[in-house]
Design a protein around this motif. Structure first.
Motif, mmCIF file in Angstrom:
data_model
loop_
_atom_site.group_PDB
_atom_site.id
_atom_site.type_symbol
_atom_site.label_atom_id
_atom_site.label_comp_id
_atom_site.label_asym_id
_atom_site.label_seq_id
_atom_site.Cartn_x
_atom_site.Cartn_y
_atom_site.Cartn_z
ATOM 1 N N ILE A 118 63.647 -85.710 -47.793
ATOM 2 C CA ILE A 118 64.661 -86.556 -48.418
ATOM 3 C C ILE A 118 66.072 -86.211 -47.948
ATOM 4 O O ILE A 118 67.032 -86.878 -48.320
ATOM 5 N N ILE A 119 66.218 -85.170 -47.131
ATOM 6 C CA ILE A 119 67.527 -84.790 -46.601
ATOM 7 C C ILE A 119 67.862 -85.706 -45.426
ATOM 8 O O ILE A 119 66.990 -85.993 -44.600
ATOM 9 N N PRO A 120 69.090 -86.207 -45.307
ATOM 10 C CA PRO A 120 69.443 -87.066 -44.166
ATOM 11 C C PRO A 120 69.052 -86.418 -42.837
ATOM 12 O O PRO A 120 69.350 -85.247 -42.590
ATOM 13 N N GLU A 121 68.365 -87.181 -41.995
ATOM 14 C CA GLU A 121 67.813 -86.648 -40.744
ATOM 15 C C GLU A 121 68.854 -85.982 -39.841
ATOM 16 O O GLU A 121 68.578 -84.925 -39.259
ATOM 17 N N PRO A 122 70.056 -86.571 -39.670
ATOM 18 C CA PRO A 122 71.037 -85.895 -38.812
ATOM 19 C C PRO A 122 71.379 -84.489 -39.302
ATOM 20 O O PRO A 122 71.604 -83.584 -38.497
ATOM 21 N N LEU A 123 71.397 -84.293 -40.627
ATOM 22 C CA LEU A 123 71.710 -82.979 -41.175
ATOM 23 C C LEU A 123 70.579 -81.989 -40.907
ATOM 24 O O LEU A 123 70.828 -80.815 -40.610
ATOM 25 N N VAL A 124 69.340 -82.453 -40.991
ATOM 26 C CA VAL A 124 68.188 -81.596 -40.677
ATOM 27 C C VAL A 124 68.263 -81.140 -39.226
ATOM 28 O O VAL A 124 68.033 -79.969 -38.905
ATOM 29 N N GLY A 135 71.358 -100.170 -36.852
ATOM 30 C CA GLY A 135 72.459 -99.323 -36.414
ATOM 31 C C GLY A 135 71.953 -97.995 -35.893
ATOM 32 O O GLY A 135 70.765 -97.672 -36.000
ATOM 33 N N THR A 136 72.844 -97.239 -35.303
ATOM 34 C CA THR A 136 72.496 -95.913 -34.800
ATOM 35 C C THR A 136 73.544 -94.905 -35.254
ATOM 36 O O THR A 136 74.713 -95.247 -35.441
ATOM 37 N N CYS A 137 73.099 -93.686 -35.426
ATOM 38 C CA CYS A 137 73.986 -92.570 -35.746
ATOM 39 C C CYS A 137 73.785 -91.508 -34.674
ATOM 40 O O CYS A 137 72.686 -90.966 -34.526
ATOM 41 N N GLN A 138 74.820 -91.246 -33.913
ATOM 42 C CA GLN A 138 74.735 -90.247 -32.844
ATOM 43 C C GLN A 138 75.560 -89.025 -33.236
ATOM 44 O O GLN A 138 76.739 -89.139 -33.565
ATOM 45 N N VAL A 139 74.916 -87.866 -33.224
ATOM 46 C CA VAL A 139 75.600 -86.623 -33.569
ATOM 47 C C VAL A 139 75.383 -85.607 -32.457
ATOM 48 O O VAL A 139 74.384 -85.647 -31.740
ATOM 49 N N ALA A 140 76.329 -84.688 -32.340
ATOM 50 C CA ALA A 140 76.269 -83.651 -31.313
ATOM 51 C C ALA A 140 76.247 -82.284 -31.980
ATOM 52 O O ALA A 140 77.096 -81.980 -32.821
ATOM 53 N N LYS A 141 75.267 -81.482 -31.610
ATOM 54 C CA LYS A 141 75.155 -80.120 -32.129
ATOM 55 C C LYS A 141 75.933 -79.189 -31.195
ATOM 56 O O LYS A 141 75.551 -78.960 -30.054
ATOM 57 N N THR A 142 77.058 -78.678 -31.690
ATOM 58 C CA THR A 142 77.933 -77.821 -30.893
ATOM 59 C C THR A 142 78.307 -76.597 -31.711
ATOM 60 O O THR A 142 78.733 -76.719 -32.855
ATOM 61 N N GLU A 143 78.159 -75.421 -31.126
ATOM 62 C CA GLU A 143 78.527 -74.186 -31.815
ATOM 63 C C GLU A 143 79.231 -73.262 -30.831
ATOM 64 O O GLU A 143 78.746 -73.031 -29.733
ATOM 65 N N ASP A 184 85.121 -85.149 -38.632
ATOM 66 C CA ASP A 184 84.102 -86.205 -38.609
ATOM 67 C C ASP A 184 83.481 -86.228 -37.213
ATOM 68 O O ASP A 184 84.183 -86.441 -36.221
ATOM 69 N N ILE A 185 82.163 -86.017 -37.112
ATOM 70 C CA ILE A 185 81.537 -85.913 -35.788
ATOM 71 C C ILE A 185 80.528 -87.023 -35.503
ATOM 72 O O ILE A 185 79.911 -87.033 -34.436
ATOM 73 N N ASP A 186 80.320 -87.955 -36.431
ATOM 74 C CA ASP A 186 79.344 -89.011 -36.174
ATOM 75 C C ASP A 186 80.028 -90.210 -35.529
ATOM 76 O O ASP A 186 81.249 -90.302 -35.461
ATOM 77 N N SER A 187 79.233 -91.145 -35.045
ATOM 78 C CA SER A 187 79.799 -92.360 -34.455
ATOM 79 C C SER A 187 78.913 -93.552 -34.806
ATOM 80 O O SER A 187 77.687 -93.448 -34.829
ATOM 81 N N SER A 188 79.552 -94.687 -35.099
ATOM 82 C CA SER A 188 78.842 -95.953 -35.354
ATOM 83 C C SER A 188 77.789 -95.804 -36.440
ATOM 84 O O SER A 188 76.617 -96.120 -36.242
ATOM 85 N N THR A 189 78.190 -95.346 -37.620
ATOM 86 C CA THR A 189 77.209 -95.106 -38.671
ATOM 87 C C THR A 189 77.381 -96.043 -39.858
ATOM 88 O O THR A 189 77.073 -95.688 -40.981
ATOM 89 N N THR A 190 77.861 -97.233 -39.623
ATOM 90 C CA THR A 190 77.952 -98.228 -40.689
ATOM 91 C C THR A 190 77.347 -99.540 -40.205
ATOM 92 O O THR A 190 77.632 -99.990 -39.097
ATOM 93 N N ALA A 191 76.478 -100.121 -41.034
ATOM 94 C CA ALA A 191 75.883 -101.424 -40.724
ATOM 95 C C ALA A 191 75.782 -102.217 -42.020
ATOM 96 O O ALA A 191 75.682 -101.646 -43.109
#
Length: 302
Positions: free
Chosen positions: A247-253, A48-56, A35-42
């Motif tokens: 229509i795809i969730p923005e963090p996933l895009v 609310g905000t959803c913060q994700v980190a792109k790491t490879e 699970d890599i998201d944070s604070s994604t429930t309101a």
């Protein structure tokens, strides 16, 4: 495929001979979703905000392990040989380069009387390496001394999301406008997985008189079947659908670098992780599903 599963799954193992057979590296490969998201429930209309980190790739500490611990026993050619054999056997490139992280924050708003949540997962691949040398002064060919074992965690560019929006949540019933709200949960037939190769998301769906509809966050998306019986079977076996990127969730895009207006997705009923996830025919059904419409949930905006 980017199909979510729970727990830690063994992908396979292999052994690479080194120094003309006098040494070898055994490699076991595991995968698990983190699970890599944070604070994604309101709830109750909150922002609310959803913060994700792109790491490879691999983190700095793991990179130091490769350079110092493993590098003292294995030369560059040995590491390249190991990576090449992994690619030959499992079909993907190994990325043990030092990772660079890019972070982005997305804003969202919960329904006035409901809940908004989004879980974002990343596929983590773990390589358990064991270095052995053939024991000297023995006539046995299978006598080996274990010198060291190390685990290298690799962050892949494969992601999955589980969006979930409910129009009513018990926590919001104190609000005057929510007291008379229908508390009956929406009835769905299960979850569908939209798999785009390196990215996937799972959303609730229900069959309709001419096809099916899915709820993706605050949107209801309807699809029609040109052949209804074949379409229903296709949800079990796998359908190919051209999906609007909007229509795809923005963090996933963002995480998957999805480009363009449409993307091709393989769609199938998501099953319990304990069930077989690979019940696809040799050729996935195409051309029997069309996008009918995209609507907002009651009282919601896109």
């Amino acid at each position: 495929m980017a199909v979510y599963f729970s727990g830690r799954k063994k992908i396979g193992e292999l052994s690479v001979a080194l120094e003309s057979g006098r040494a070898r590296v055994d490699c076991m490969i595991f995968e698990r979703w983190i699970d890599i998201d944070s604070s994604t429930t309101a709830r109750c209309g909150e922002q609310g905000t959803c913060q994700v980190a792109k790491t490879e790739g691999i983190a700095e500490k793991a990179s130091q392990t490769v350079e110092r611990s493993i590098g003292t026993s294995l030369g560059l050619d040995d590491i390249l040989k190991l990576k090449a054999q992994i690619k030959d056997v499992f079909g993907y490139e190994v990325n043990w380069n030092h990772s660079i992280t890019t972070t982005k924050t997305f804003n969202f708003e919960a329904p006035v009387c409901g809940r908004y949540s989004l879980v974002v997962y990343q596929l983590l691949r773990e390589y358990e390496l064991t270095y052995l040398r053939q024991r000297r002064w023995t006539f046995r060919q299978d006598a080996w001394d274990k010198k060291w074992s190390r685990t290298i965690p690799e962050h892949t560019n494969t992601h999955d999301t589980l969006p979930d929006v409910e129009e009513f949540d018990e926590a919001c019933k104190f609000r005057p406008e929510c007291k008379s709200k229908d508390t009956m949960p929406n009835a769905y037939d299960g979850l569908l997985c939209f798999d785009m190769g390196k990215a996937s998301f799972r959303v609730p769906y229900r069959l309709t008189s001419d096809g099916f509809e899915v709820q993706i966050l605050k949107r209801l998306i309807s699809f029609t079947f040109t052949d209804y019986p074949a379409g229903v079977r296709g949800l079990e076996q796998g359908l190919t659908i051209s999906l609007p990127v909007q229509i795809i969730p923005e963090p996933l895009v963002f995480l998957s670098d999805i480009k363009g207006e449409y993307v091709e997705a393989q769609v199938f009923r998501y099953m319990d992780p304990d069930e077989d996830q690979t019940r696809f025919p040799e050729e996935v059904l195409t051309g029997i599903t069309t996008l009918k419409g995209v609507l907002a949930l009651t009282g919601q905006k896109f």
